[in-house]
Write an enzyme that holds these catalytic residues in place. Structure first.
Site: not given
Ligand SMILES: CC/C=C\C/C=C/C(=O)SCCNC(=O)CCNC(=O)[C@H](O)C(C)(C)COP(=O)(O)OP(=O)(O)OC[C@H]1O[C@@H](n2cnc3c(N)ncnc32)[C@H](O)[C@@H]1OP(=O)(O)O
Length: 725
Positions: A60, A100, A103, A123
């Protein structure tokens, strides 16, 4: 969004939202539209879902959780829609399938992953739970113990492990999309009932209740006040006790509790803060855009004490060949043994074991006492004793021996980078790299630029942090830099509280109940009280250079506590001598026990100095320790030593055990409210006028006067004419 395309019999839905295909409302809408289209088209016999640019989805959109416009499509119903599709749906997992994203894949009838893909339900790390039915589907697929582990820790697992757990049906080394389309074609017409996870029972365990009880205790202990792991646990427990639909309802309730908790907000702030500090900038305008990192093909580490050993281990783990240097053969052999032991332990934890680290190969790890071997390395990390004269001598030598472009790093926790750099003919290549102990474990790397440090040197150090899987935070040069500078007032208050009537165990308990991994006194015992003692001797605050007649509890007109010095004079250096603020079972022991000797020593000390003791409540302990630390943080921001409050928070969460679920000290201050922090500091400062560090900082006062602006706006109130850099 998501792109819909129809091949022969297989429709392809490609999630598209760069850089990580986060599931924004637009993506969800397009995914739903694609599914409906595929379902309605009689020529489509199967569906394949994949992600753009070699990444399935990172879940998400995290920013959406704090958005006031969080309405519309829910992810859970879409996952259900995928599962109920009458045509087989195959997930082609490349890169990451997280939160998500995973999921969505769990809603699919088949999952195929690239061998390099990673999966997880992280999450919990942003204060939530897998609220799109993931807490109910995952235990049905891989069993309760494995699901509980993934959901309560949020760890990412490699595809190979996912295959062993049964999370994916197949892994491939080549083109995942083509393999998924082949699979989709193959399963056309096969019954889908057995592939729908919501219809499967949760696999039974012979001792489910005992298992869950034990797991609950473990989760609570590890959570240290963080709500999400416990609520994740409860959601999985619901899967073991109730039918799918009821479990989903419970999951939704728990998700709402977490979503509205301040902890989720703090953890999501911490997630973005870590990414924000990666985009470093200095007051002179240097940043990634003005500087490219130099490649580090070979590195050297000087000094194989505790820090040097950890740093060597870290470099080897990052696949960077290392030359490890000591002053003589005796120290070298001791250091070599310790490094080998660390590496062997690390190899056991890694897939591929010792072979993957290859540390017995002298081309990858070489031990020497010969400085000349450093002539062709790209980077040197000096990690000797905190002694300016010694460090300057080493840097002088390095500047003569190392090749012209080599980066010269000093691992120091407080010393002046400019003074160290002055011993070289290339101050632009000198930079501070403050590792935290144990250096191969702790994630933080404080990167300190001096007056002459070049942007290339900063970029190279930041790139190194990334290669070492650490979070690098760029800060300016001042005594103690950011982390230790903020720590001084905190530790000072803790000791003053003892003088006034408290005990080490009382102070530690309050701070640990707040969520710190370890309180100030247990931390001092672990680090060694002699470290600070030596530093205070060097500053002339204690020891033989202290002028005769100096008042015991005053230095330069300010309050000073000689208690830590007195403990050292009694040979109490902490864990290493089995005695410090606590006593331990043996030298090097780790179990801290309150020490009656110390209690009577404190009583005697107070009598000697005529200190009237009083009962100090938990609120005062917490506020004096934390608010004095935060107060110093405002000074650091005002001086331009750090470019934003996020930097301070990332440093504290990753290097000092500050509880992440409160965001970090500056975020915590913003939640408490700056007017309250100011009022409390004013109160304590009036009660202790001889303690300058309790005097509210001018920048804090300015922010309060400006109406307590949100944290993201604080830096716009810093006077630009005053940076010390
Ligand atoms: C009603 C119920 C609904 C939903 C339930 C579900 C909930 C969820 O899914 S919550 C999200 C769970 N996911 C995460 O926690 C993953 C988070 N991301 C990461 O761990 C990492 O970003 C990565 C492993 C995906 C990639 O790592 P890396 O290659 O080192 O890049 P960055 O971390 O620098 O990320 C690049 C860029 O993307 C932005 N970003 C990453 N994930 C998300 C996200 N899920 N949502 C929004 N933005 C995301 C990150 O902030 C970076 O951008 P910025 O540099 O502009 O900040």
């Amino acid at each position: 969004m998501a792109q819909y395309a129809r091949g022969s019999a297989v429709a392809v839905i490609r999630l598209r939202n760069p850089p990580v295909n986060a599931l924004s409302l637009a993506v969800l809408q397009a995914l739903e539209d694609g599914l409906k289209k595929a379902d309605a088209d009689p020529s489509v016999k199967a569906v394949m879902i994949c992600g753009e640019n070699g990444k399935f989805s990172a879940g998400a959109d995290i920013r959406g959780f704090s958005s006031p416009k969080r309405h519309g499509l829910g992810l859970g119903p879409i996952v259900s829609l995928i599962e109920s599709c009458q045509k087989p749906v195959v997930a082609a997992i490349e890169g990451v399938a997280l939160g998500g994203g995973l999921e969505v894949a769990l809603g699919c009838h088949y999952r195929i992953a690239h061998v390099k893909a990673r999966m997880g339900l992280p999450e919990v790390t942003i204060g939530l739970l897998p609220g799109a039915e993931g807490t109910q589907r995952l235990p049905r697929l891989i069993g309760v113990p494995a699901a509980l582990d993934m959901i309560t820790t949020g760890k990412h697992i490699p595809a190979t492990e996912a295959l062993k757990l049964g999370l994916v049906d197949e892994i491939v080394e080549e083109n995942t999309i083509e393999a998924a389309i082949r699979l989709a074609n193959k399963v056309i017409g096969q019954p889908l009932g057995p592939r729908r996870l919501s219809l499967k029972p949760v696999p039974k365990l012979p001792n489910m209740e005992a298992f869950l009880q034990e797991a609950a205790v473990k989760v609570k202990k590890q959570a240290r006040g963080c709500l999400a792991p416990e609520l994740c646990f409860q959601a999985v427990r619901a899967a073991t006790e109730t039918p799918f639909a009821q479990g989903v309802r419970r999951e939704r309730e728990l998700f709402q509790v977490l979503l509205s908790s301040g902890q989720a907000r703090a953890l999501q702030y911490a997630f973005f803060a870590e990414r924000a500090v990666h985009r470093w900038a200095t007051p002179t305008g240097a940043s990634w855009s003005s500087a490219a990192p130099q490649p580090v093909r070979r590195a050297a580490v000087i000094g194989l004490g505790t820090m040097g050993r950890g740093i060597v281990t870290s470099l080897v783990k990052a696949n960077i060949p290392v030359v490890a240097l000591e002053q003589d053969l005796e120290y070298l052999n001791k250091g070599r043994k310790a490094v080998m032991l660390l590496l062997e332990r690390e190899a056991v934890k890694m897939e591929g074991g010792a072979q993957s680290l290859d540390f017995h190969n002298p081309a990858r790890l070489q031990f020497t006492v010969d400085f000349d071997l450093l002539h062709d390395v790209d980077l040197v990390i000096e990690a000797v004793f905190e002694n300016m004269a010694l460090k300057k001598e080493i840097f002088h030598k390095l500047s003569k021996i190392c090749k012209p472009g080599a980066l010269l790093c000093t691992n120091t926790s407080a010393l002046n980078i400019d003074e160290i750099a002055s011993a070289t003919s290339r101050p632009q290549q000198v930079i501070g790299t403050h590792f935290f102990s144990p250096a191969h474990v702790m994630r933080l790397l404080e990167i300190i630029y001096g007056r002459h440090t070049s942007p290339t040197a900063i970029a190279t150090a930041m790139q190194l942090a990334k290669a070492l899987k650490k979070v690098g935070v760029v800060v300016g040069n001042c005594f103690g830099f950011v982390g230790n500078r903020m720590m001084f007032p905190y530790v000072e208050q803790a000791v003053f509280l003892l003088e006034e009537g408290s005990r080490p165990e009382a102070v530690d308990r309050v701070v640990e109940d707040f969520g710190f991994k370890i309180g100030p006194f247990r931390m001092s015992d672990l680090a060694g009280l002699d470290v600070g003692w030596r530093s205070r001797q060097g500053q002339g605050l204690t020891g033989p250079s202290l002028p005769a007649g100096t008042a015991a509890r005053q230095r330069q007109g300010q309050r000073y506590s000689p208690l830590p010095d007195l403990l050292c004079e009694h040979g109490r250096f902490g864990q290493k001598t089995a005695r410090g603020w606590y006593r331990y079972e043996r030298a090097g022991g780790r179990t801290a026990t309150p020490d009656p000797w110390l209690h009577s020593f404190l009583a005697q000390y107070r009598d000697t100095h005529g200190i009237k003791t009083r009962f100090i409540d938990q609120e005062e302990i917490l506020e004096r320790c934390l608010f004095s630390l935060i107060n110093e943080g405002f000074a650091i921001l005002a001086e331009g030593i750090a470019s934003g409050p996020e930097h301070l928070d990332v440093i504290y969460v990753n290097g000092y055990g500050w509880p992440k679920h409160t965001g970090g000290p500056m975020f915590y201050a913003s939640i408490v409210g700056l007017p309250r922090v100011l009022a409390k500091l004013q109160k304590y400062s009036e009660a202790h006028p001889d303690v300058p560090r309790l005097r509210p900082n001018a920048f804090l006062k300015k922010l309060v006067a400006a109406g307590n602006p949100p944290l993201k706006d604080w830096m716009s109130y810093v006077s630009r004419q005053s940076p010390k850099l």
